[in-house]
Design an enzyme around this catalytic site. Sequence first.
Site, PDB file in Angstrom:
ATOM      1  N   ASP A  68       0.839  -1.201   0.000  1.00  0.00           N
ATOM      2  CA  ASP A  68       0.000   0.000   0.000  1.00  0.00           C
ATOM      3  C   ASP A  68       0.866   1.241   0.000  1.00  0.00           C
ATOM      4  OD1 ASP A  68      -1.887  -1.860   0.357  1.00  0.00           O
ATOM      5  OD2 ASP A  68      -2.720  -1.047   2.225  1.00  0.00           O
ATOM      6  N   GLU A 108       3.840   1.623  -1.231  1.00  0.00           N
ATOM      7  CA  GLU A 108       4.407   1.889  -2.556  1.00  0.00           C
ATOM      8  C   GLU A 108       3.339   2.448  -3.499  1.00  0.00           C
ATOM      9  OE1 GLU A 108       8.006  -1.338  -3.006  1.00  0.00           O
ATOM     10  OE2 GLU A 108       5.976  -2.131  -2.849  1.00  0.00           O
ATOM     11  N   ASP A 120       0.801   4.245  -2.567  1.00  0.00           N
ATOM     12  CA  ASP A 120       0.620   5.646  -2.174  1.00  0.00           C
ATOM     13  C   ASP A 120       1.696   6.534  -2.776  1.00  0.00           C
ATOM     14  OD1 ASP A 120      -1.615   5.174  -0.745  1.00  0.00           O
ATOM     15  OD2 ASP A 120      -0.673   5.252   1.234  1.00  0.00           O
ATOM     16  N   LEU A 141      -8.941  10.455   3.538  1.00  0.00           N
ATOM     17  CA  LEU A 141      -8.177  11.189   4.550  1.00  0.00           C
ATOM     18  C   LEU A 141      -6.857  11.621   3.933  1.00  0.00           C
ATOM     19  CD1 LEU A 141      -8.570   8.878   7.667  1.00  0.00           C
ATOM     20  CD2 LEU A 141      -9.382  11.229   7.482  1.00  0.00           C
ATOM     21  N   GLU A 192      -7.654   7.706  17.024  1.00  0.00           N
ATOM     22  CA  GLU A 192      -8.152   6.322  17.004  1.00  0.00           C
ATOM     23  C   GLU A 192      -7.376   5.508  15.977  1.00  0.00           C
ATOM     24  OE1 GLU A 192     -12.312   8.142  16.611  1.00  0.00           O
ATOM     25  OE2 GLU A 192     -11.926   7.403  14.601  1.00  0.00           O
ATOM     26  N   LYS A 214      -6.440   3.492  12.688  1.00  0.00           N
ATOM     27  CA  LYS A 214      -6.926   3.488  11.309  1.00  0.00           C
ATOM     28  C   LYS A 214      -7.091   2.021  10.925  1.00  0.00           C
ATOM     29  CE  LYS A 214      -6.138   5.516   6.796  1.00  0.00           C
ATOM     30  NZ  LYS A 214      -6.393   4.325   6.017  1.00  0.00           N
ATOM     31  N   ASP A 249      -7.760  -1.342   9.101  1.00  0.00           N
ATOM     32  CA  ASP A 249      -7.396  -1.716   7.742  1.00  0.00           C
ATOM     33  C   ASP A 249      -8.354  -2.794   7.231  1.00  0.00           C
ATOM     34  OD1 ASP A 249      -6.029  -1.819   5.431  1.00  0.00           O
ATOM     35  OD2 ASP A 249      -4.274  -2.863   6.218  1.00  0.00           O
ATOM     36  N   TYR A 297     -16.704   4.453  13.384  1.00  0.00           N
ATOM     37  CA  TYR A 297     -15.773   5.504  13.818  1.00  0.00           C
ATOM     38  C   TYR A 297     -16.245   6.914  13.475  1.00  0.00           C
ATOM     39  CZ  TYR A 297     -14.309   4.845   8.968  1.00  0.00           C
ATOM     40  OH  TYR A 297     -14.297   4.706   7.613  1.00  0.00           O
ATOM     41  N   LYS A 341      -8.370  13.355  14.655  1.00  0.00           N
ATOM     42  CA  LYS A 341      -9.512  14.206  14.309  1.00  0.00           C
ATOM     43  C   LYS A 341      -9.599  15.366  15.301  1.00  0.00           C
ATOM     44  CE  LYS A 341     -11.954  10.145  12.644  1.00  0.00           C
ATOM     45  NZ  LYS A 341     -12.959   9.120  12.893  1.00  0.00           N
ATOM     46  N   LYS A 401       0.158   7.385   8.891  1.00  0.00           N
ATOM     47  CA  LYS A 401       0.349   6.026   8.373  1.00  0.00           C
ATOM     48  C   LYS A 401       1.595   5.398   8.991  1.00  0.00           C
ATOM     49  CE  LYS A 401      -1.379   4.949   4.415  1.00  0.00           C
ATOM     50  NZ  LYS A 401      -2.378   4.044   3.904  1.00  0.00           N
ATOM     51  N   CYS A 426      30.825 -28.092   1.808  1.00  0.00           N
ATOM     52  CA  CYS A 426      31.004 -26.806   2.492  1.00  0.00           C
ATOM     53  C   CYS A 426      31.587 -25.790   1.506  1.00  0.00           C
ATOM     54  CB  CYS A 426      31.936 -26.978   3.682  1.00  0.00           C
ATOM     55  SG  CYS A 426      32.406 -25.400   4.409  1.00  0.00           S
ATOM     56  N   CYS A 439      35.445 -25.131   2.858  1.00  0.00           N
ATOM     57  CA  CYS A 439      36.521 -26.130   2.890  1.00  0.00           C
ATOM     58  C   CYS A 439      36.209 -27.364   2.060  1.00  0.00           C
ATOM     59  CB  CYS A 439      36.819 -26.520   4.338  1.00  0.00           C
ATOM     60  SG  CYS A 439      35.460 -27.424   5.089  1.00  0.00           S
ATOM     61  N   CYS A 460      28.764 -28.226   8.260  1.00  0.00           N
ATOM     62  CA  CYS A 460      30.107 -28.630   7.870  1.00  0.00           C
ATOM     63  C   CYS A 460      30.731 -29.279   9.112  1.00  0.00           C
ATOM     64  CB  CYS A 460      30.918 -27.410   7.455  1.00  0.00           C
ATOM     65  SG  CYS A 460      32.664 -27.805   7.294  1.00  0.00           S
ATOM     66  N   CYS A 464      37.683 -26.136   9.521  1.00  0.00           N
ATOM     67  CA  CYS A 464      37.130 -25.336   8.405  1.00  0.00           C
ATOM     68  C   CYS A 464      37.458 -23.858   8.642  1.00  0.00           C
ATOM     69  CB  CYS A 464      35.614 -25.537   8.329  1.00  0.00           C
ATOM     70  SG  CYS A 464      34.788 -24.373   7.236  1.00  0.00           S
TER      71      CYS A 464
HETATM   72  S1  IVH Z   1     -12.468   8.928   9.373  1.00  0.00           S
HETATM   73  C1  IVH Z   1     -14.472  12.099   7.019  1.00  0.00           C
HETATM   74  N1  IVH Z   1     -11.591   7.120  11.052  1.00  0.00           N
HETATM   75  O1  IVH Z   1      -9.511   5.209   6.233  1.00  0.00           O
HETATM   76  C2  IVH Z   1     -13.729  11.098   7.844  1.00  0.00           C
HETATM   77  N2  IVH Z   1     -11.452   6.643   8.726  1.00  0.00           N
HETATM   78  O2  IVH Z   1      -8.714   7.224   3.676  1.00  0.00           O
HETATM   79  C3  IVH Z   1     -13.020  10.114   7.035  1.00  0.00           C
HETATM   80  N3  IVH Z   1     -10.507   4.435   8.219  1.00  0.00           N
HETATM   81  O3  IVH Z   1     -11.405   4.291   3.765  1.00  0.00           O
HETATM   82  C4  IVH Z   1     -12.735   8.855   7.653  1.00  0.00           C
HETATM   83  N4  IVH Z   1     -10.185   3.803  10.294  1.00  0.00           N
HETATM   84  O4  IVH Z   1     -12.570   3.719   5.915  1.00  0.00           O
HETATM   85  C5  IVH Z   1     -11.770   7.447   9.764  1.00  0.00           C
HETATM   86  N5  IVH Z   1     -10.861   5.612  12.670  1.00  0.00           N
HETATM   87  C6  IVH Z   1     -11.063   5.924  11.375  1.00  0.00           C
HETATM   88  C7  IVH Z   1     -10.710   5.050  10.326  1.00  0.00           C
HETATM   89  C8  IVH Z   1     -10.917   5.448   9.005  1.00  0.00           C
HETATM   90  C9  IVH Z   1     -10.070   3.464   9.019  1.00  0.00           C
HETATM   91  C10 IVH Z   1     -10.475   4.362   6.741  1.00  0.00           C
HETATM   92  C11 IVH Z   1     -11.739   4.794   6.068  1.00  0.00           C
HETATM   93  C12 IVH Z   1     -11.278   5.288   4.711  1.00  0.00           C
HETATM   94  C13 IVH Z   1      -9.831   5.552   4.910  1.00  0.00           C
HETATM   95  C14 IVH Z   1      -9.541   7.013   4.709  1.00  0.00           C
END
Ligand code: IVH
Length: 710
Positions: free
Chosen positions: A57, A59, A61, A107, A140, A142, A144, A253, A325, A349, A443, A446, A461, A466
């Site tokens: 991911d 790379e 990005d 985000l 919080e 993120k 995945d 979230y 946030k 990230k 080996c 030797c 070996c 040796c």
């Molecule tokens: S907030 C407007 N909170 O991250 C608010 N997103 O690129 C936008 N994601 O695909 C999202 N955990 O699904 C928020 N605690 C979290 C998150 C979260 C994962 C994901 C979200 C989105 C990506 C944002």
Amino acid sequence: MYSAERQQTLNEISKKILSDKGYCDSLIPAELADELKELIKFHEWRYYIINDPLISDYEYDLLYKKLQQVELQHPDLVQTDSPTQRVSTDVTKDLPVVNHLTPMLSLANSYDLEDLVEFDNQVRKLTGLDKDSIIEYCVEPKFDGGSIAVVFENDVLTRAATRGDGQAGEDITNNIKSLKSVPAKAEFSRYKMQKVELRGEALIRKDQFLKINAQREEDGLNLFANPRNAATGGLRTKDPQETADRKIEAFIYQLGYAIDEQGSNLLNQLSTHDQSIELLGKLGFKIPEKERKVCKGIHEVESYCQQWQKQRDSFEYEIDGMVIKVNDRKLQDLCGYTSHHPRWAIAFKFQAKQATSRLINVEFQIGKMGAITPVAKVEPVQLAGVTVGSISLHNEEFIQSRDIMIGDMVLLERAGDVIPYIVKALPDLRTGNEKPIEFPANCPSCQTPLVRIQGEAAWRCPNEKCGEKIIQKLIFHVSKDAMDIDGMGESNIRKFHELGWINNMADIYNLDFDAIANLEGFGKKSAENLKSAILKAKKNPIHRFLHSLSIHHLGKKASKLIAQRIDNIMDLKEWTLEDYLLIKDIGPVVAENTRAYFSNPENIELLERIESLGVNFMSTREDKPTIVEAETLLSGKTILFTGTLSKMGRKDAEILAEKAGAKNLSAVSSNLNILVVGENAGSKLEKARKIGTVEILTEDQFIELMNHKA
Ligand code: IVH
């Protein structure tokens, strides 16, 4: 859709761009933009459509960011079909598409702490807050997985959708209804909310993912690359039972939309984001609870993110970063949005854990005990913050079980502090020029035929003479774990061995420093330094010396246990097997190997020579910890060292503290009595200050305390 050759070419171009060795500069911007567009679309296809990504991911990005950069500098190159002009999509034609109540934005990403400070400054600018005011952020994980939007009307779940292109997603209502973590009814009406849209992430626990893959393997099905793919695939099946069987869970979230009977917006009824999540928790949704923290100021955010970066592997779910946030809803409104993301939030990230690279060659290394380890040489890549060029392939069986060939593209992973390893080869990218890895029969040093001891995975070996084995033993002898001769190291051992100056351990203590000073790349100063490092090592406690002898399976701990019970190394000449076995924690293998070593006349002769060259053979205070006075100032206390110590290594300081009766802790908590801070101490110091009961000492104060004790 893509032929094997085409995939091969696209992947090679990706690598060239990612390694950034002037390739991009060799293209005119229009060419570069075209290539990037094509690459991004290709990798999206690998990722979303066939569920088998070739790059990480991270790379991906980077490629995406590069395209954004080119388009920013040359706006005339922006075309409507550019991946930057849409929010990435996972919409297939299989499921009906529904519009979101408000767009599901993305985000902005940050990759280091500097980016966070910049984000904080930006928020200040947008909200008009001065640099002294402290902004509250809700932080919080993120998650995945796959993002979802769930709509409730009159307290009933009426619709759920994937994110899709951000404006509209696929209707997955029935699948979401099958999830136990999403209530089908929730009392929003208690808060006068008639219609709401919740945002969240559908995930599979890591242990559940392993179970699913094991079952699929048994059933002869393709394995999922990661929990996210298993979750997103599961969300979009036509069979809700399949979704439920995968034990998908959803974390909510964000409260994205809320109106009352009259259609008035109720989002601002709750003054903070944190409160809105709290409320959703009360209504029965799964929310980031223990994992969510309201931080006062960006520096608290930084330490929280770092803490999570360290502990991410022990979390039950995959997370790829943290989301930060602005907590106050009014401030959020002042920040506003771009068409792509809210300006009041940012993702931090974590460093990439996976990368791909080409396997160039396999070398066969010989260990000090003769074990042969195949080591893969790969084109250097960045992996979780370090450049990786060599990776152990462990043994013959490991290579066979993974069908790895020289010339293959391989997927590498480094989870947490774990040593990098090869997850798998990517056979789709083979050109036909790959060669099998041939395990040697003899080996490499030797030429003695290798042997394999029953029950062991490694080939060895067996030749005690040796050359490479001898060198490896010498390298270990001087290493940090053993005699710790600073400045000696592998390259000097090899050089002195080549010159015929060091053929065995004794020779290390009989070097001619004038001759060394005259060597190319040395000089008086470095010869002097080496001399004093060797002099210092001569005084080492005997447990270090015992360990440095490379007796098979005799580790640090067993060496210490034996050293405690002797006055002189040579006492071991008289020790019987029983003497060793009387020591708790010493098993028959170590006992026999050590006994055999000390009854071999060749070894005894070598030891006598080493002793005559001034190496300490008498047990020291450090060898006999029971001698240490019970009542010292540190006795019974818990202690932790943080930052860079200037007068001693961290390990040495810990040993000193331990000898003085203290217990070393690894983290700051209310159980900690003393924190010793070196230079650039960071979050640990802050935390200790906050706790208030921790005694904070400088390195000098610690040393003084130790002297006082003596
Ligand atoms: S907030 C407007 N909170 O991250 C608010 N997103 O690129 C936008 N994601 O695909 C999202 N955990 O699904 C928020 N605690 C979290 C998150 C979260 C994962 C994901 C979200 C989105 C990506 C944002």
